[in-house]
Design a protein around this motif. Structure first.
Motif, mmCIF file in Angstrom:
data_model
loop_
_atom_site.group_PDB
_atom_site.id
_atom_site.type_symbol
_atom_site.label_atom_id
_atom_site.label_comp_id
_atom_site.label_asym_id
_atom_site.label_seq_id
_atom_site.Cartn_x
_atom_site.Cartn_y
_atom_site.Cartn_z
ATOM 1 N N ASN A 146 1.290 -0.017 -7.625
ATOM 2 C CA ASN A 146 0.863 0.969 -6.838
ATOM 3 C C ASN A 146 -0.402 1.526 -7.339
ATOM 4 O OD1 ASN A 146 2.821 0.755 -5.329
ATOM 5 N ND2 ASN A 146 4.178 2.245 -5.842
ATOM 6 N N LYS A 147 -0.510 1.737 -8.940
ATOM 7 C CA LYS A 147 -1.893 2.167 -9.337
ATOM 8 C C LYS A 147 -3.021 1.196 -8.849
ATOM 9 C CE LYS A 147 -0.283 5.081 -13.133
ATOM 10 N NZ LYS A 147 -0.525 5.352 -14.468
ATOM 11 N N SER A 148 -2.726 -0.034 -9.119
ATOM 12 C CA SER A 148 -3.804 -1.024 -8.647
ATOM 13 C C SER A 148 -4.319 -0.997 -7.249
ATOM 14 C CB SER A 148 -3.437 -2.513 -8.976
ATOM 15 O OG SER A 148 -4.163 -3.254 -8.544
ATOM 16 N N LYS A 149 -3.277 -0.800 -6.547
ATOM 17 C CA LYS A 149 -3.329 -0.642 -4.869
ATOM 18 C C LYS A 149 -4.238 0.422 -4.552
ATOM 19 C CE LYS A 149 -0.758 -1.335 -0.624
ATOM 20 N NZ LYS A 149 0.191 -1.318 -0.121
ATOM 21 N N ARG A 150 -3.927 1.600 -5.379
ATOM 22 C CA ARG A 150 -4.728 2.754 -5.050
ATOM 23 C C ARG A 150 -5.958 2.725 -5.773
ATOM 24 N NH1 ARG A 150 -2.207 8.421 -7.322
ATOM 25 N NH2 ARG A 150 -3.826 9.629 -6.572
ATOM 26 N N TYR B 136 -6.179 -10.401 -5.940
ATOM 27 C CA TYR B 136 -5.598 -11.796 -5.623
ATOM 28 C C TYR B 136 -4.532 -11.961 -6.418
ATOM 29 C CZ TYR B 136 -5.212 -16.770 -4.578
ATOM 30 O OH TYR B 136 -4.861 -18.022 -4.255
ATOM 31 N N ILE B 137 -4.503 -11.918 -7.496
ATOM 32 C CA ILE B 137 -3.395 -12.137 -8.476
ATOM 33 C C ILE B 137 -2.211 -11.148 -8.037
ATOM 34 C CG2 ILE B 137 -2.383 -12.079 -10.846
ATOM 35 C CD1 ILE B 137 -4.343 -14.591 -10.250
ATOM 36 N N ARG B 138 -2.522 -9.964 -7.725
ATOM 37 C CA ARG B 138 -1.580 -8.944 -7.430
ATOM 38 C C ARG B 138 -0.835 -9.391 -6.036
ATOM 39 N NH1 ARG B 138 -1.448 -4.899 -4.477
ATOM 40 N NH2 ARG B 138 -3.479 -5.000 -4.016
ATOM 41 N N ASN B 139 -1.706 -9.709 -5.067
ATOM 42 C CA ASN B 139 -0.990 -9.985 -3.848
ATOM 43 C C ASN B 139 -0.018 -11.385 -4.008
ATOM 44 O OD1 ASN B 139 -2.132 -7.844 -2.796
ATOM 45 N ND2 ASN B 139 -4.169 -9.028 -1.803
ATOM 46 N N LYS B 140 -0.542 -12.202 -4.870
ATOM 47 C CA LYS B 140 0.138 -13.377 -4.802
ATOM 48 C C LYS B 140 1.669 -12.957 -5.775
ATOM 49 C CE LYS B 140 -2.143 -16.459 -3.094
ATOM 50 N NZ LYS B 140 -1.491 -17.035 -1.826
ATOM 51 N N LYS B 141 1.593 -12.264 -6.638
ATOM 52 C CA LYS B 141 2.740 -11.847 -7.386
ATOM 53 C C LYS B 141 3.599 -10.969 -6.450
ATOM 54 C CE LYS B 141 1.177 -11.265 -12.017
ATOM 55 N NZ LYS B 141 1.069 -10.369 -13.294
ATOM 56 N N ALA B 142 3.183 -10.294 -5.597
ATOM 57 C CA ALA B 142 3.922 -9.530 -4.488
ATOM 58 C C ALA B 142 4.576 -10.370 -3.262
ATOM 59 C CB ALA B 142 3.048 -8.371 -3.956
ATOM 60 N N GLU B 143 3.909 -11.331 -3.289
ATOM 61 C CA GLU B 143 4.683 -12.570 -2.163
ATOM 62 C C GLU B 143 5.535 -13.328 -3.068
ATOM 63 O OE1 GLU B 143 1.385 -15.194 -1.094
ATOM 64 O OE2 GLU B 143 0.187 -13.502 0.101
ATOM 65 N N GLU C 193 -7.852 2.273 7.047
ATOM 66 C CA GLU C 193 -6.422 1.872 7.447
ATOM 67 C C GLU C 193 -5.495 1.983 6.422
ATOM 68 O OE1 GLU C 193 -5.395 0.687 10.436
ATOM 69 O OE2 GLU C 193 -7.572 0.539 11.208
ATOM 70 N N GLN C 194 -5.901 2.385 5.231
ATOM 71 C CA GLN C 194 -4.985 2.186 4.067
ATOM 72 C C GLN C 194 -4.444 3.950 3.839
ATOM 73 O OE1 GLN C 194 -4.480 -0.739 2.523
ATOM 74 N NE2 GLN C 194 -5.744 -1.029 4.072
ATOM 75 N N LYS C 195 -3.107 4.014 3.341
ATOM 76 C CA LYS C 195 -2.645 5.066 3.233
ATOM 77 C C LYS C 195 -3.213 6.317 2.306
ATOM 78 C CE LYS C 195 1.850 3.255 4.259
ATOM 79 N NZ LYS C 195 3.207 2.839 3.629
ATOM 80 N N ASN C 196 -3.909 5.699 1.375
ATOM 81 C CA ASN C 196 -4.786 6.554 0.493
ATOM 82 C C ASN C 196 -6.058 6.748 0.890
ATOM 83 O OD1 ASN C 196 -2.393 6.477 -1.619
ATOM 84 N ND2 ASN C 196 -3.025 4.514 -2.352
ATOM 85 N N TYR C 197 -6.470 6.413 1.909
ATOM 86 C CA TYR C 197 -7.713 6.594 2.328
ATOM 87 C C TYR C 197 -8.263 8.282 2.351
ATOM 88 C CZ TYR C 197 -12.238 6.700 4.912
ATOM 89 O OH TYR C 197 -13.371 6.978 5.228
ATOM 90 N N ARG C 198 -7.380 9.053 2.583
ATOM 91 C CA ARG C 198 -7.849 10.334 2.669
ATOM 92 C C ARG C 198 -8.003 10.998 1.052
ATOM 93 N NH1 ARG C 198 -3.656 11.684 7.369
ATOM 94 N NH2 ARG C 198 -5.157 11.292 9.045
#
Length: 173
Positions: free
Chosen positions: A3-7, A164-171, A115-120
């Motif tokens: 979540n920190k990376s995504k944020r 990219y690595i984070r998204n592959k791990k999530a998949e 479109e991201q939740k953390n945008y605000r």
């Protein structure tokens, strides 16, 4: 950790773009022979950004946005800009191509980012961090804006690779 990376990665990209853009403008002004050419190059950037924004908005599956490739693409453009020497005559044409690519990618990124939740949260932090960053940059004595531009290009490429690595791990999970 996920979540920190995504944020924070989109925040790093957004803040970096705003903090590096003055150096990018200096570079663009140096390679533009006239103010008219400078204005046309920025017009191309703006039209391409609108195109990128529209492309993202027209996607049916906005979750599959390939954003790591957008980060890496912007990084690659900044690295190329940082490495270009002002010694060849077709430089304005190269700058036009780079403006179109960078504009498209930034427009696409902006459309994705809102479109991201953390945008605000990012919007508030963005202004604060950019202010502090610009004050910090004002104390740094550097010979060429290309150093900052190239460094930020590398940061964007790392962000793209990391995402990219984070998204592959999530998949996989």
């Amino acid at each position: 950790m996920k979540n920190k990376s995504k944020r924070y990665v989109p925040l790093v990209v957004t803040v970096g773009q705003v903090a590096i853009f003055p150096y990018y403008i200096v570079w663009l002004k140096e390679i533009s022979l006239t103010f008219t050419l400078f204005a046309w190059l920025f017009a191309a950037f703006s039209f391409a950004a609108a195109w990128g924004y529209r492309v993202f908005q027209s996607q049916k599956n906005k979750n599959n946005s390939n954003i790591p490739f957008i980060y890496a693409g912007m990084g690659f453009v900044y690295i190329v800009v940082g490495c270009i020497k002002n010694s060849f005559e077709f430089l304005p044409y190269a700058a036009l191509l780079l403006q179109i690519i960078l504009g498209f990618l930034q427009g696409y990124f902006r459309a994705w980012h809102i479109e991201q939740k953390n945008y605000r949260l990012h919007a508030v932090n963005h202004y604060l961090i950019v202010g502090v960053t610009m004050i910090g940059f004002s104390f740094v004595k550097i010979i060429s804006p290309a150093v900052f531009i190239t460094f930020f290009g590398n940061v964007l490429c790392v962000c793209g690779f990391w995402d990219y690595i984070r998204n592959k791990k999530a998949e996989v999970i």
